[in-house]
Design a protein around this motif. Sequence first.
Motif, short mmCIF file in Angstrom:
data_model
loop_
_atom_site.label_atom_id
_atom_site.label_comp_id
_atom_site.label_asym_id
_atom_site.label_seq_id
_atom_site.Cartn_x
_atom_site.Cartn_y
_atom_site.Cartn_z
N ARG A 1 13.64 -8.14 -26.01
CA ARG A 1 12.32 -8.23 -25.39
C ARG A 1 12.44 -7.83 -23.93
NH1 ARG A 1 8.23 -13.39 -25.46
NH2 ARG A 1 6.39 -12.18 -24.88
N ILE A 2 11.56 -6.94 -23.51
CA ILE A 2 11.51 -6.55 -22.10
C ILE A 2 10.26 -7.17 -21.51
CG2 ILE A 2 11.41 -4.65 -20.46
CD1 ILE A 2 12.66 -2.86 -22.61
N ARG A 3 10.47 -7.95 -20.49
CA ARG A 3 9.34 -8.52 -19.75
C ARG A 3 9.13 -7.66 -18.51
NH1 ARG A 3 7.67 -13.63 -21.63
NH2 ARG A 3 9.21 -14.66 -22.94
N VAL A 4 7.97 -7.06 -18.45
CA VAL A 4 7.63 -6.15 -17.36
C VAL A 4 6.81 -6.93 -16.34
CG1 VAL A 4 6.47 -4.00 -16.77
CG2 VAL A 4 7.68 -4.21 -18.94
N HIS A 5 7.28 -6.94 -15.10
CA HIS A 5 6.64 -7.74 -14.05
C HIS A 5 5.92 -6.88 -13.02
CE1 HIS A 5 8.72 -11.18 -15.76
NE2 HIS A 5 9.83 -10.48 -15.72
N GLN A 6 5.58 -5.66 -13.38
CA GLN A 6 4.78 -4.82 -12.50
C GLN A 6 3.51 -4.46 -13.28
OE1 GLN A 6 6.67 -1.51 -10.57
NE2 GLN A 6 4.80 -0.98 -9.48
N PHE A 7 2.43 -5.13 -12.90
CA PHE A 7 1.15 -4.99 -13.58
C PHE A 7 0.22 -4.09 -12.78
CE2 PHE A 7 3.00 -9.08 -14.50
CZ PHE A 7 2.84 -9.21 -15.88
N PHE A 8 -0.70 -3.44 -13.48
CA PHE A 8 -1.75 -2.70 -12.79
C PHE A 8 -3.00 -2.66 -13.66
CE2 PHE A 8 0.09 0.65 -15.34
CZ PHE A 8 -0.96 1.53 -15.62
N ARG A 9 -4.13 -2.36 -13.01
CA ARG A 9 -5.41 -2.18 -13.71
C ARG A 9 -5.76 -0.70 -13.68
NH1 ARG A 9 -8.48 -6.54 -10.35
NH2 ARG A 9 -6.49 -7.38 -9.79
N SER A 10 -6.59 -0.28 -14.59
CA SER A 10 -6.90 1.15 -14.70
C SER A 10 -7.45 1.73 -13.39
CB SER A 10 -7.87 1.41 -15.85
OG SER A 10 -9.08 0.71 -15.66
N GLY A 11 -8.20 0.95 -12.63
CA GLY A 11 -8.74 1.43 -11.36
C GLY A 11 -7.69 1.65 -10.28
N GLU A 12 -6.50 1.12 -10.49
CA GLU A 12 -5.41 1.25 -9.52
C GLU A 12 -4.46 2.41 -9.85
OE1 GLU A 12 -5.03 -3.55 -8.69
OE2 GLU A 12 -3.79 -2.64 -10.24
N LEU A 13 -4.76 3.16 -10.88
CA LEU A 13 -3.86 4.19 -11.39
C LEU A 13 -3.41 5.17 -10.32
CD1 LEU A 13 -2.59 5.07 -14.12
CD2 LEU A 13 -4.43 6.71 -14.28
N SER A 14 -4.33 5.63 -9.51
CA SER A 14 -3.98 6.65 -8.50
C SER A 14 -3.33 6.06 -7.26
CB SER A 14 -5.22 7.45 -8.11
OG SER A 14 -6.20 6.59 -7.58
N ASP A 15 -3.27 4.74 -7.15
CA ASP A 15 -2.69 4.09 -5.98
C ASP A 15 -1.31 3.49 -6.24
OD1 ASP A 15 -5.02 4.62 -4.50
OD2 ASP A 15 -5.97 2.79 -5.24
N LEU A 16 -0.74 3.72 -7.40
CA LEU A 16 0.53 3.11 -7.75
C LEU A 16 1.70 3.79 -7.05
CD1 LEU A 16 0.04 2.78 -11.60
CD2 LEU A 16 0.02 0.93 -9.95
N SER A 17 2.67 2.97 -6.66
CA SER A 17 3.92 3.50 -6.15
C SER A 17 4.78 3.85 -7.35
CB SER A 17 4.63 2.47 -5.27
OG SER A 17 5.92 2.93 -4.95
N LEU A 18 5.09 5.14 -7.49
CA LEU A 18 5.84 5.59 -8.67
C LEU A 18 7.20 6.17 -8.32
CD1 LEU A 18 2.91 7.26 -10.63
CD2 LEU A 18 3.99 5.04 -11.07
N GLU A 19 7.67 5.89 -7.12
CA GLU A 19 8.99 6.40 -6.73
C GLU A 19 10.07 5.64 -7.46
OE1 GLU A 19 9.65 6.72 -2.55
OE2 GLU A 19 7.63 7.46 -2.18
#
Length: 143
Positions: A81-99
């Motif tokens: 099981r992988i627990r992912v602790h970085q959540f986002f909402r669809s409205g935040e898609l273009s503001d995510l840090s993806l580095e």
Amino acid sequence: MSLPFLVFCKLPAPLLYELKDGRFQLMESGTLPPFLAGYGYLLVEHALATYLQSLDIERATFEPAVLFNPATKEEHNTYTRIRVHQFFRSGELSDLSLEGLRLLTLNNQYYFVSPELKAALEDGPFQYLSFSEGLSAFAGSAT
């Protein structure tokens, strides 16, 4: 603008229900795919989990998972099981840090990877994984 990629497996997956004891009960019969994603869980085969752990992805934790088939009383211990602790909402898609190598979750149900992690997964032996940029896999999406 860089967008995250939805990561998924095209193989059919049975519905799962998380029991109070932490096991996942199979709600349908069928073959178990190596990648199972649903509301509140991401379960992957051990080989993929080991590979992801070796990449030292931030804000993701790994723990053993057990899948239980009530019809046969059989338990499958071949998943992590992988627990992912970085959540986002669809409205935040273009503001995510993806580095870097990132694993993210939308609505605690859909799992996304950064472009760098997508490239690393494509270089690995996990041919069952598929990717879709942004929200393009969702009906009515403008992104």
